[in-house]
Enzyme design. Structure first.
Site, PDB file in Angstrom:
ATOM      1  N   SER A  42      26.269  36.587  -4.118  1.00  0.00           N
ATOM      2  CA  SER A  42      26.509  37.579  -5.161  1.00  0.00           C
ATOM      3  C   SER A  42      27.972  37.727  -5.550  1.00  0.00           C
ATOM      4  O   SER A  42      28.283  38.286  -6.599  1.00  0.00           O
ATOM      5  CB  SER A  42      25.972  38.950  -4.725  1.00  0.00           C
ATOM      6  N   LYS A 119      30.961  44.109  -2.574  1.00  0.00           N
ATOM      7  CA  LYS A 119      31.030  43.985  -4.030  1.00  0.00           C
ATOM      8  C   LYS A 119      32.445  44.342  -4.497  1.00  0.00           C
ATOM      9  O   LYS A 119      33.285  44.786  -3.722  1.00  0.00           O
ATOM     10  CB  LYS A 119      30.027  44.930  -4.714  1.00  0.00           C
TER      11      LYS A 119
END
EC number: 3.4.21.89
Length: 278
Positions: A42, A119
């Site tokens: 990701s 993230k």
């Protein structure tokens, strides 16, 4: 008898040494730096599957989420951080708290599942976020984008979970060249980083998200292959992340392996050792 006593004493000394070593390691991991193994794609191409990063816990101070979870499924151990330090949960504050900055790559505790996620911090409390045709808008203004060429990787199973990359150039067989468009995105404040595109999908066009006070909005750099704040928690996403759920900032890649195990030395990525996370 003396020999038996000596053996017994030696065994107890070994046990004590192991015990104190574990205590010291636990304190170090809880207060200063936590190792984090990248399990998914990701955050490509900033972070690759198999990167081993050190997370600086001192950057944002400490909360209940600073306590490490101990998960060893092979032996049936699953001790969540909330079981160890849950008494400090609930007020969304931190001890020696520091404010995160936009563009930081952050490890945080998922607000529902409790698992660690990594993230990039995109938006701060009170700001609005929207995706329009794959372009990030913050407070109604599009971010600056520049062409970054093509990101290429070999198609096939990656990492211990054997995850297969998604490719912009269509389904690619094992050993083939998997390609994604890359752009350089500059966030308000000046942080520039790469993002990848795979396909047009619902997360490329969203409604307007307004970040609540005491919360933050996170996205993965591999935009079309990331479960993040664009997806609400009720839809098994991340949603807005509370301040107290931050664990630390990822500062440096210490080690990287492209194989199923870190012991497969022929899969080590020598160009990523001690690389700064930007």
């Amino acid at each position: 008898m003396a020999t038996e006593a000596k053996k017994s004493g030696g065994f107890m000394e070994t046990v004590k040494t192991i015990f104190w070593a574990l205590i010291i390691a636990g304190v170090f991991r809880s207060l200063f730096f936590q190792p984090f193994w990248i399990p998914s794609g990701s955050m490509k191409d900033t972070l690759l599957i198999g990167d081993f990063v050190f997370v600086n816990k001192m950057t944002y101070g400490y909360s209940y989420a600073s306590c490490p979870s101990v998960r060893l499924p092979a032996v049936g151990i699953n001790i969540d951080a909330k079981k160890l330090c849950g008494v400090f949960d609930g007020d969304n504050t931190r001890l020696f708290g520091g404010e995160p900055e936009r563009g930081d790559v952050v490890v945080f505790r998922h607000p529902v599942t409790g698992y660690d996620y990594i993230k990039r911090l995109i938006a701060l409390p009170g700001e609005s976020v929207q995706m329009k045709r794959g372009v990030l808008h913050i407070n109604g203004e599009p971010v600056k984008l520049e062409d970054g060429g093509i990101f290429e990787e070999q198609a096939g199973p990656q990492g211990p979970q054997g995850l297969r990359p998604r490719c912009e150039n269509g389904p690619v067989g094992d050993g083939g060249l998997c390609q994604k468009s890359r752009q350089w995105e500059t966030l308000p404040g000046g942080v520039t980083h790469s993002i990848l595109n795979i396909a047009n999908q619902p997360t490329d066009n969203t409604g307007i998200y307004t970040v609540p006070e005491g919360h933050y909005f996170f996205m993965g750099d591999n935009r079309d292959n990331s479960t993040d704040s664009r997806t609400p928690r009720v839809a098994r996403g991340v949603g807005f992340v509370p301040y107290e759920n931050l664990i630390g900032r990822a500062d440096r890649i210490m080690f990287s392996s492209a194989g199923r195990s870190m012991f497969f030395f022929w899969t080590w990525r020598g160009d990523r050792f001690f690389k700064a996370v930007e």
